[in-house]
Design an enzyme around this catalytic site. Structure first.
Site: not given
Lengths: 730, 222
Positions: B86, B196, B198
């Site tokens: 990002c 994302h 994660e």
């Protein structure tokens, strides 16, 4: 110095009687700085002078309450030494004048209220009310407010996990922007604002002080008229970047034991933070404004004391700890200044350029603000709904499609997709359900959050409406499997100097109090926003209730989406077919008539406790409460969320399908469990019945007396209204 | 696998990245402050999501001039794996470690939603645990994810197998060129992506599709 004239006193929003009282307390005429300080401290916004006498009726204590109203936010025990800290606050007036900055700074302000107590914010919610979609300002206001909330919250890295949006003509000239922040702290690391002890350094951290927002609190304490747009300069400008640094720096300082007291500079900035901290600490404070970090040149003491520049904090440190604190703020590249000292004089003394420019008793500012028992009238109860209030032959499928795509029931996806709701990687239930669920980081424990009020009920009957707001919030938390813990309230009303409006305030507070007592759901923080009217047109009474609940095991929670074809749909609670003040009546018949549905709090508790028990035991994972639009809308929402059809067998007719009777839930469970649940319900005295099953043809919603309707058609109506509206040209 | 997460002022996915790394590798990453001049000896450097320096000037522009970034560049040149997620992707294009730029989303609004991604390239340290052509779901949350590069650069990226992730057909949330969601550097040791991974390593949050980014790295770098 400027001479005080009756004109100047009036411009400060003070009555002649209030000015007389100030002279009496000071034993002399106030000077201009002192007048400014008194005017903000005694404003409705800061002093709660019209509501304080009534707010005392709210229950604020309970076995889990660690800190009730009176601090920056409420604190509640969630076990294991953890605490949840939360509050909701309005930023209505600024958001109407400048929607992006008004909403953004509303978010920033409520976050500071929470992290000033030592909590890391973990979730945000918002409750938004706009005028009718066809009002020329509405689209611009929706776009600006949503972008402002996202712009600030996203940068802070705190997920915005839900809220509510309504449209009604009563908000054409006064939108409502209420933001709620929820944070988590350890119970032994909670910070308060009492500046106890003398000789301790008073420090200023965060952004520099400018001339923005001067008299914001006073603006928020007056009605609007056609010249209100000229008040744009009183709206503050937010900087979420600085706030993010301030959050991290404050939490780093809080990890030491250097702080005696800390408070954010919100409404009325330096004035209210210093006066309130000294008042709570039973001490005095002496400030030297020469040391205040300043953004502009030639600022006067008056400017600095009344500025509402954002992203600032005032703290009292233990003596000798200044350098340690300074190093932390230097690391985060934030201003740090020692601007004063605590005293034992119980006076707020302000020095500027070598002179004492104000010297006032602290209690006169904080505790001697007037409290008004304003006259009020109670509205007579509305007669029951006329027999011919609706056309019983109207095709149900058409009404269903129209309702599901109406401004108040259509999907809010356009709004919440502009908010980062997954940052922090703990969001268990995203926006769009009954309540959001966010995990307590590093544990399985989860917090459920919901925001509710039905303003049209409150207009029709403020007492029942107040009860209903609390009951619906409690029900939404229950629907995900959470044990409701406590609430924050954001009481938005018109001008309290009108007896009818004051009557709404008094009755709504009575209703909220009764429901909170009955449901064991104490009020731990809150905010009042009055004078929400323009040219004499008040808003609908809107006491927004923000509730927080606890799931001890967050892996056992329920959501609204149908999950398995063949599940039985079980209705919990009694359906009488109450159509008064229903969305059906308003949207389909064009009538806002009849009394709102009555709320039986004993029944609410009994039914809710039963449903929560089923979720906690792991028997049920699909639950939706029945609220706006009634039973058929709730079934449609479950079907759309799960992408599955449903076939109903039980309820029949418009009143049964669209009535908004309270204390009801829909469950979807495998048949064998459904039979067991019916048996348990009977034993518990809870009305329960199987009214249909999930699946049917798989693609349609089928109901007796209704043309079968495709789920895809419902979804299309539901999902397109808001994006199409926002994309349309002005 | 030893890792480091760089923390810029107003990084806000630094903790999320650290939690995912620890969960996947069993080792806490080193958190490196933007004002430091050196990154310790690690196998992987993560530039996390957020709003570094408040996105002022341009997303990633200020971070690309920070003190620590010199060492990120030096280590990337030596072949250390760098993952920019990002805002981290924006920093990587601003520093020149990756080509192109990330512009405002085509609809000019921030967008947060889970999106389908196709794995375009499984021949990389970041994607080897995925099958080429498979579709996975990661959330996006950004206002400036609209990847842009000139046609020659895009052709080259595609020709060299450096487009690692593409938005699935009809799911491009930001109008990026050729549906690009994530790209590799020439030496294939730097990956920048807008979605994302994660945030999708924990089943309790509704998905684990991101785990294999970390598994790929562990397989390659341990």
């Amino acid at each position: 110095m400027i001479e005080i004239t009756p004109q100047i006193v009036r411009e400060h929003g003070l009555s002649d009687a209030e000015y007389g009282r100030i002279k009496q307390l000071l034993n002399r005429e106030p000077n201009y700085v002192e007048l400014g300080v008194f005017s903000v401290m005694w404003s409705e916004h800061c002093s709660y002078k019209s509501t304080r006498a009534h707010l005392r009726r709210l229950p604020t204590k309970g076995p889990v309450v660690i800190q009730g109203p009176g601090e920056n936010a409420g604190v509640v025990d969630i076990g294991d030494g953890d605490a949840v800290i939360f509050k909701m606050e309005s930023h209505n007036h600024p958001s109407f004048i400048e929607p992006y900055q008004g909403a953004a700074t509303g978010v920033g302000g409520i976050m500071r209220d929470v992290f000033t107590m030592g909590a890391r914010p973990i979730a945000m919610m918002n409750a938004l009310r706009f005028g009718t979609p066809d009002h020329p300002k509405t689209r611009h206001l929706v776009a600006g407010v949503v972008a402002g909330i996202g712009g600030y919250g996203n940068c802070m890295g705190v997920p915005t996990v839900g809220g509510e949006v309504n449209f009604h003509s009563a908000y054409n000239g006064n939108i409502l922007v209420n933001a709620m922040c929820v944070g988590i702290a350890r119970q032994d690391k909670i910070f308060k604002s009492a500046a106890e002890g003398a000789g301790n350094p008073v420090i200023y951290v965060g952004s520099k002080t400018g001339r923005d927002g001067i008299h914001g609190a006073t603006m928020a304490s007056a009605e609007f008229d056609e010249n209100s747009e000229e008040k744009r300069p009183t709206v503050q400008v937010g900087d979420p970047f600085t706030e993010k640094l301030l959050l991290e720096a404050c939490l780093e300082l809080m990890a030491t034991d250097a702080i005696i007291a800390i408070q954010d500079m919100g409404a009325a900035g330096l004035t209210s933070s210093s006066a309130e901290m000294a008042s709570k600490g039973n001490s005095g404070i002496e400030l030297n404004l020469d040391h205040v970090p300043q953004r502009e040149e030639n600022m006067t003491a008056y400017d600095m004391m009344l500025s509402e520049s954002q992203e600032r904090m005032l703290a009292v440190l233990k003596p000798g700890r200044e350098d340690e604190a300074r190093r932390i703020f230097d690391k985060w590249e934030l201003d740090f200044a020692i601007i004063g000292i605590t005293t034992d004089t119980n006076r707020l003394v302000i020095r500027h350029k070598g002179e004492i420019v104000a010297d006032m008793p602290v209690n006169a500012l904080a505790d001697e603000a007037p409290v008004y028992e304003r006259p009020f009238t109670r509205r007579p109860a509305l007669p029951p709904l006329a027999k011919n209030a609706f056309d019983p032959k109207r095709p149900i499928a058409d009404s269903l499609l129209q309702l599901i795509g109406s401004p108040d029931l259509s999907s809010r996806r356009w709004v919440w997709e502009q908010f980062d709701y997954t940052v922090m990687a703990d969001t268990v239930q995203a926006p769009g359900g009954d309540a959001a669920v966010v995990r307590v980081h590093g544990t399985n424990k989860s917090i459920a959050i919901a925001c509710d009020v039905t303003p049209r009920y409150c207009r029709a009957d403020p007492f029942e409406g107040g009860k209903q707001a609390v009951a619906e919030c409690w029900r939404n938390l229950t629907s995900v499997g959470a044990t409701p813990l406590a609430v924050t309230d954001n009481l938005n009303f018109g001008n309290p100097e009108r007896p009818e409006t004051m009557g709404e305030i008094v009755a709504a507070i009575d209703g909220i109090a009764e429901a909170c007592i009955a449901l064991g759901f104490p009020v731990v923080s809150g905010n009042c926003s009055l004078y929400n009217e323009t040219n004499g047109e008040p808003i609908l009474p809107t006491p927004a209730i923000g509730g927080v609940g606890l799931l001890k095991d967050g892996t056992r929670h329920a959501s609204v989406a149908f999950k398995r074809a063949g599940d039985a749909i079980v209705l919990i609670g009694e359906t009488k077919g109450h159509l008064g003040q229903s969305l059906y009546l308003r949207e389909i018949e064009g009538s806002e008539s009849g009394p709102p549905p009555p709320v039986d709090l004993g029944v609410e508790k009994r039914n809710g406790d039963f449903v929560r028990g089923l979720i906690e035991m792991g028997q049920v994972d699909t639950v939706h409460d029945i609220s706006d639009g009634g039973l058929l809308i709730a079934v449609a929402e479950m079907a759309m969320a799960g992408g599955m059809g449903a076939m109903l067998e039980g309820p029949d007719g418009i009143a049964q399908l669209f009535g908004e009777d309270q204390a009801r839930y829909l469950l979807a469970v495998p048949h064998s469990i459904a039979q067991e649940i019916l048996g348990d319900a009977k034993a518990a005295g809870v009305p329960a019945a199987i009214i249909g099953f999930v699946g049917g043809t798989g693609t349609h919603l089928e109901v007796p007396g209704m043309t079968a309707t495709r789920i895809a058609a419902l979804k299309s109506a539901h999902e397109t209204w808001l994006p199409n509206y926002m994309a349309a040209p002005q | 696998m030893k890792s480091a997460v760089v923390v810029f002022p107003a990084s806000n996915c630094d903790r999320d990245a650290a939690v995912a790394l620890e969960q996947m590798t069993g080792q806490k990453p080193v958190m490196v402050w933007h004002g430091d001049s050196e990154i310790p000896d690690v196998d992987l450097i993560v530039l996390p999501g957020g709003f570094s320096y408040g996105d002022y000037l341009r997303c990633g522009a200020m971070a690309s001039q920070s003190r620590i970034i010199r060492d990120v560049k030096a280590k990337a040149d030596k072949g250390v794996a760098v993952l920019g997620i990002c805002n981290g992707f924006q920093v990587l294009t601003e520093t020149g470690l990756l080509p192109g730029a990330l512009m405002r989303n085509a609809k000019l609004k921030f967008v947060c939603r889970p999106v389908g991604l196709t794995i375009e390239e499984s021949q990389s340290a970041f994607t080897r645990a995925y099958a080429k052509g498979e579709t996975v779901r990661f959330p996006v949350a950004h206002g400036e994810g609209n990847y842009f590069a000139d046609d020659a650069t895009l052709d080259r990226l595609e020709g060299e197998g450096r487009v690692a992730f593409r938005y699935a057909e009809g799911e491009n949330p930001n109008g990026s060129a050729r549906n690009i969601a994530g790209i590799l550097s020439e030496k294939r040791n730097v990956l920048g992506l807008m979605p994302h991974p994660e945030r999708v390593v924990d089943a309790a949050l509704g998905g684990t599709d991101g785990r294999r980014v970390f598994q790929s790295l562990i397989e390659t770098l341990s």
